[in-house]
Motif scaffolding. Structure first.
Motif, PDB file in Angstrom:
ATOM      1  N   THR A  73      22.772   0.823  37.077  1.00 16.23           N
ATOM      2  CA  THR A  73      23.117   2.101  36.951  1.00 16.23           C
ATOM      3  C   THR A  73      22.633   2.701  35.720  1.00 16.23           C
ATOM      4  OG1 THR A  73      25.131   1.452  38.127  1.00 16.23           O
ATOM      5  CG2 THR A  73      25.244   3.495  36.838  1.00 16.23           C
ATOM      6  N   LEU A  74      21.696   3.756  35.827  1.00 14.09           N
ATOM      7  CA  LEU A  74      20.976   4.304  34.809  1.00 14.09           C
ATOM      8  C   LEU A  74      21.311   5.901  34.468  1.00 14.09           C
ATOM      9  CD1 LEU A  74      17.604   2.946  35.694  1.00 14.09           C
ATOM     10  CD2 LEU A  74      19.176   1.727  34.012  1.00 14.09           C
ATOM     11  N   LEU A  75      21.353   6.055  33.357  1.00 16.80           N
ATOM     12  CA  LEU A  75      21.367   7.723  32.825  1.00 16.80           C
ATOM     13  C   LEU A  75      20.272   8.252  32.344  1.00 16.80           C
ATOM     14  CD1 LEU A  75      23.845   9.795  32.191  1.00 16.80           C
ATOM     15  CD2 LEU A  75      23.315   9.254  29.650  1.00 16.80           C
ATOM     16  N   LYS A  76      19.784   9.160  33.213  1.00 20.36           N
ATOM     17  CA  LYS A  76      18.328   9.705  33.063  1.00 20.36           C
ATOM     18  C   LYS A  76      18.288  11.277  33.450  1.00 20.36           C
ATOM     19  CE  LYS A  76      16.784   5.569  32.562  1.00 20.36           C
ATOM     20  NZ  LYS A  76      16.663   5.074  31.161  1.00 20.36           N
ATOM     21  N   ARG A  77      17.048  11.761  33.006  1.00 18.34           N
ATOM     22  CA  ARG A  77      17.068  13.391  33.004  1.00 18.34           C
ATOM     23  C   ARG A  77      16.119  13.420  34.123  1.00 18.34           C
ATOM     24  NH1 ARG A  77      18.355  17.490  29.867  1.00 18.34           N
ATOM     25  NH2 ARG A  77      18.670  15.966  28.010  1.00 18.34           N
ATOM     26  N   ILE A  78      16.230  14.362  35.079  1.00 23.09           N
ATOM     27  CA  ILE A  78      15.332  14.721  36.175  1.00 23.09           C
ATOM     28  C   ILE A  78      14.266  15.574  35.408  1.00 23.09           C
ATOM     29  CG2 ILE A  78      15.044  16.120  38.145  1.00 23.09           C
ATOM     30  CD1 ILE A  78      17.981  15.287  39.032  1.00 23.09           C
ATOM     31  N   VAL A  79      12.947  15.485  35.725  1.00 27.48           N
ATOM     32  CA  VAL A  79      11.914  15.889  35.430  1.00 27.48           C
ATOM     33  C   VAL A  79      10.941  16.422  36.317  1.00 27.48           C
ATOM     34  CG1 VAL A  79      11.745  14.988  32.950  1.00 27.48           C
ATOM     35  CG2 VAL A  79      10.416  13.913  34.691  1.00 27.48           C
ATOM     36  N   ALA A  80      10.897  15.946  37.425  1.00 29.64           N
ATOM     37  CA  ALA A  80      10.216  16.308  38.651  1.00 29.64           C
ATOM     38  C   ALA A  80      10.876  16.492  39.961  1.00 29.64           C
ATOM     39  CB  ALA A  80       8.840  15.680  38.746  1.00 29.64           C
ATOM     40  N   ILE A  81      10.942  17.451  40.672  1.00 28.44           N
ATOM     41  CA  ILE A  81      11.603  17.423  42.183  1.00 28.44           C
ATOM     42  C   ILE A  81      10.662  17.398  43.270  1.00 28.44           C
ATOM     43  CG2 ILE A  81      13.189  19.075  40.590  1.00 28.44           C
ATOM     44  CD1 ILE A  81      11.813  21.395  41.872  1.00 28.44           C
ATOM     45  N   PRO A  82      11.304  17.258  44.213  1.00 26.10           N
ATOM     46  CA  PRO A  82      10.639  17.152  45.749  1.00 26.10           C
ATOM     47  C   PRO A  82       9.538  18.032  45.733  1.00 26.10           C
ATOM     48  CG  PRO A  82      13.203  16.778  45.875  1.00 26.10           C
ATOM     49  CD  PRO A  82      12.985  17.395  44.720  1.00 26.10           C
ATOM     50  N   GLY A  83       8.261  17.273  46.483  1.00 30.98           N
ATOM     51  CA  GLY A  83       7.201  18.079  46.748  1.00 30.98           C
ATOM     52  C   GLY A  83       6.241  18.422  45.316  1.00 30.98           C
ATOM     53  N   GLU A  84       6.660  17.999  44.083  1.00 33.73           N
ATOM     54  CA  GLU A  84       5.934  18.043  43.292  1.00 33.73           C
ATOM     55  C   GLU A  84       5.015  16.601  42.927  1.00 33.73           C
ATOM     56  OE1 GLU A  84       7.855  20.917  40.066  1.00 33.73           O
ATOM     57  OE2 GLU A  84       8.541  18.841  40.020  1.00 33.73           O
ATOM     58  N   ARG A  85       3.793  16.969  42.316  1.00 37.18           N
ATOM     59  CA  ARG A  85       2.872  15.656  41.952  1.00 37.18           C
ATOM     60  C   ARG A  85       2.996  15.168  40.526  1.00 37.18           C
ATOM     61  NH1 ARG A  85      -0.629  12.969  44.411  1.00 37.18           N
ATOM     62  NH2 ARG A  85      -0.858  14.415  46.480  1.00 37.18           N
ATOM     63  N   ILE A  86       3.417  14.098  40.293  1.00 38.93           N
ATOM     64  CA  ILE A  86       3.635  13.722  39.054  1.00 38.93           C
ATOM     65  C   ILE A  86       2.439  12.628  38.536  1.00 38.93           C
ATOM     66  CG2 ILE A  86       5.991  14.239  38.813  1.00 38.93           C
ATOM     67  CD1 ILE A  86       6.076  10.754  39.399  1.00 38.93           C
ATOM     68  N   SER A  87       2.171  12.578  37.396  1.00 35.44           N
ATOM     69  CA  SER A  87       1.480  11.648  36.713  1.00 35.44           C
ATOM     70  C   SER A  87       1.736  11.488  35.071  1.00 35.44           C
ATOM     71  CB  SER A  87      -0.114  12.081  37.039  1.00 35.44           C
ATOM     72  OG  SER A  87      -0.548  13.054  36.159  1.00 35.44           O
ATOM     73  N   ILE A  88       1.291  10.490  34.741  1.00 32.19           N
ATOM     74  CA  ILE A  88       1.658  10.058  33.147  1.00 32.19           C
ATOM     75  C   ILE A  88       0.161   9.710  32.824  1.00 32.19           C
ATOM     76  CG2 ILE A  88       2.498   8.923  31.339  1.00 32.19           C
ATOM     77  CD1 ILE A  88       5.095   8.701  33.179  1.00 32.19           C
ATOM     78  N   GLU A  89      -0.636  10.383  31.819  1.00 32.30           N
ATOM     79  CA  GLU A  89      -1.769  10.015  31.337  1.00 32.30           C
ATOM     80  C   GLU A  89      -1.638   9.845  29.976  1.00 32.30           C
ATOM     81  OE1 GLU A  89      -4.510  13.190  32.829  1.00 32.30           O
ATOM     82  OE2 GLU A  89      -3.721  12.792  34.844  1.00 32.30           O
ATOM     83  N   GLN A  90      -1.913   8.481  29.406  1.00 22.37           N
ATOM     84  CA  GLN A  90      -1.962   8.298  27.873  1.00 22.37           C
ATOM     85  C   GLN A  90      -0.499   8.855  27.438  1.00 22.37           C
ATOM     86  OE1 GLN A  90      -5.396  10.154  26.081  1.00 22.37           O
ATOM     87  NE2 GLN A  90      -6.685   8.333  27.245  1.00 22.37           N
ATOM     88  N   GLY A  91       0.424   8.801  28.233  1.00 21.17           N
ATOM     89  CA  GLY A  91       1.976   9.137  27.531  1.00 21.17           C
ATOM     90  C   GLY A  91       2.241  10.611  27.841  1.00 21.17           C
ATOM     91  N   THR A  92       1.287  11.347  28.477  1.00 15.42           N
ATOM     92  CA  THR A  92       1.537  12.697  28.729  1.00 15.42           C
ATOM     93  C   THR A  92       1.960  12.984  29.950  1.00 15.42           C
ATOM     94  OG1 THR A  92      -0.131  13.367  27.005  1.00 15.42           O
ATOM     95  CG2 THR A  92       0.437  15.093  28.724  1.00 15.42           C
ATOM     96  N   LEU A  93       3.195  13.498  30.286  1.00 18.11           N
ATOM     97  CA  LEU A  93       3.833  13.832  31.810  1.00 18.11           C
ATOM     98  C   LEU A  93       2.914  14.869  32.163  1.00 18.11           C
ATOM     99  CD1 LEU A  93       5.617  13.141  34.056  1.00 18.11           C
ATOM    100  CD2 LEU A  93       7.411  14.472  32.575  1.00 18.11           C
ATOM    101  N   ARG A  94       2.435  14.857  33.414  1.00 10.68           N
ATOM    102  CA  ARG A  94       1.947  16.048  34.193  1.00 10.68           C
ATOM    103  C   ARG A  94       2.664  16.200  35.427  1.00 10.68           C
ATOM    104  NH1 ARG A  94      -2.959  17.772  32.243  1.00 10.68           N
ATOM    105  NH2 ARG A  94      -3.838  16.485  30.716  1.00 10.68           N
ATOM    106  N   ILE A  95       3.020  17.355  35.747  1.00 10.49           N
ATOM    107  CA  ILE A  95       3.498  17.798  36.862  1.00 10.49           C
ATOM    108  C   ILE A  95       2.656  18.953  37.609  1.00 10.49           C
ATOM    109  CG2 ILE A  95       5.553  18.958  38.053  1.00 10.49           C
ATOM    110  CD1 ILE A  95       7.374  17.960  35.674  1.00 10.49           C
ATOM    111  N   ASN A  96       2.169  18.312  38.729  1.00  4.24           N
ATOM    112  CA  ASN A  96       1.183  19.319  39.574  1.00  4.24           C
ATOM    113  C   ASN A  96      -0.020  19.656  38.683  1.00  4.24           C
ATOM    114  OD1 ASN A  96       2.817  19.321  41.899  1.00  4.24           O
ATOM    115  ND2 ASN A  96       3.957  21.308  41.015  1.00  4.24           N
ATOM    116  N   GLY A  97      -0.303  18.636  38.042  1.00  2.00           N
ATOM    117  CA  GLY A  97      -1.888  18.461  37.143  1.00  2.00           C
ATOM    118  C   GLY A  97      -1.632  19.386  35.874  1.00  2.00           C
ATOM    119  N   HIS A  98      -0.400  19.895  35.690  1.00  5.56           N
ATOM    120  CA  HIS A  98      -0.400  20.660  34.355  1.00  5.56           C
ATOM    121  C   HIS A  98       0.646  19.656  33.352  1.00  5.56           C
ATOM    122  CE1 HIS A  98      -2.034  24.221  36.155  1.00  5.56           C
ATOM    123  NE2 HIS A  98      -1.373  24.166  37.072  1.00  5.56           N
ATOM    124  N   ILE A  99       0.503  19.819  31.952  1.00  8.29           N
ATOM    125  CA  ILE A  99       1.152  19.123  31.013  1.00  8.29           C
ATOM    126  C   ILE A  99       2.614  19.695  31.264  1.00  8.29           C
ATOM    127  CG2 ILE A  99       1.708  18.713  28.683  1.00  8.29           C
ATOM    128  CD1 ILE A  99      -1.498  18.779  28.239  1.00  8.29           C
TER     129      ILE A  99
END
Length: 150
Positions: A73-99
């Protein structure tokens, strides 16, 4: 008890029943263990989780939620929602290709890497506020146990 003990007893029974109902079905106390959500939530603090808030609505970006992930059981923050594209590049979170610019905790750059992934229906991406001591993961809406309200 007052002048009408029967009335007082009925009122007390009603109040006790209401409290049991609220804390069994709606609100659940949770204790924070660990530092993955620091400085927002401190290790050892006691908070309340709303267990019914997502029965008729969907979670939103920025919500702090309690999730079940691989038996934990974890406590976390939602940063991306359904339908979005996520990636992490060198520690930078990207959503739909944007920082992800609205990330108040993103100044800490952990050298994480996550290849680009599309979130499916009812799938959310969650992460802790303390990027030095957290995990990130995708979770299905059914694994979101509730929203922290206090």
């Amino acid at each position: 008890m007052g002048a009408k003990p029967e009335k007082t007893l009925i009122r007390v029974l009603f109040e006790v029943t209401a409290i049991i109902f609220v804390f069994h079905y709606m609100l659940q106390p949770i204790q924070i263990i660990g530092s993955s959500m620091s400085p927002t939530y401190q290790d050892g603090s006691l908070n309340l989780m709303n267990r019914v808030c997502y029965k008729r609505t969907n979670p939103n970006r920025g919500d702090v939620v309690v999730v079940e992930n691989e038996g934990e059981t974890l406590l976390k923050r939602i940063v991306a929602i359904p339908g979005e594209r996520i990636s992490i590049e060198q520690g930078t979170l990207r959503i739909n290709g944007h920082i992800f610019e609205n990330d108040p905790f993103g100044a800490i750059r952990i050298p994480w890497e996550l290849s680009s992934q599309q979130l499916r229906a009812n799938e959310y991406f969650v992460i802790g506020d303390n990027r030095n001591a957290t995990v990130f993961c995708k979770v299905h809406k059914s694994k979101i146990l509730g929203k922290v309200i206090f």
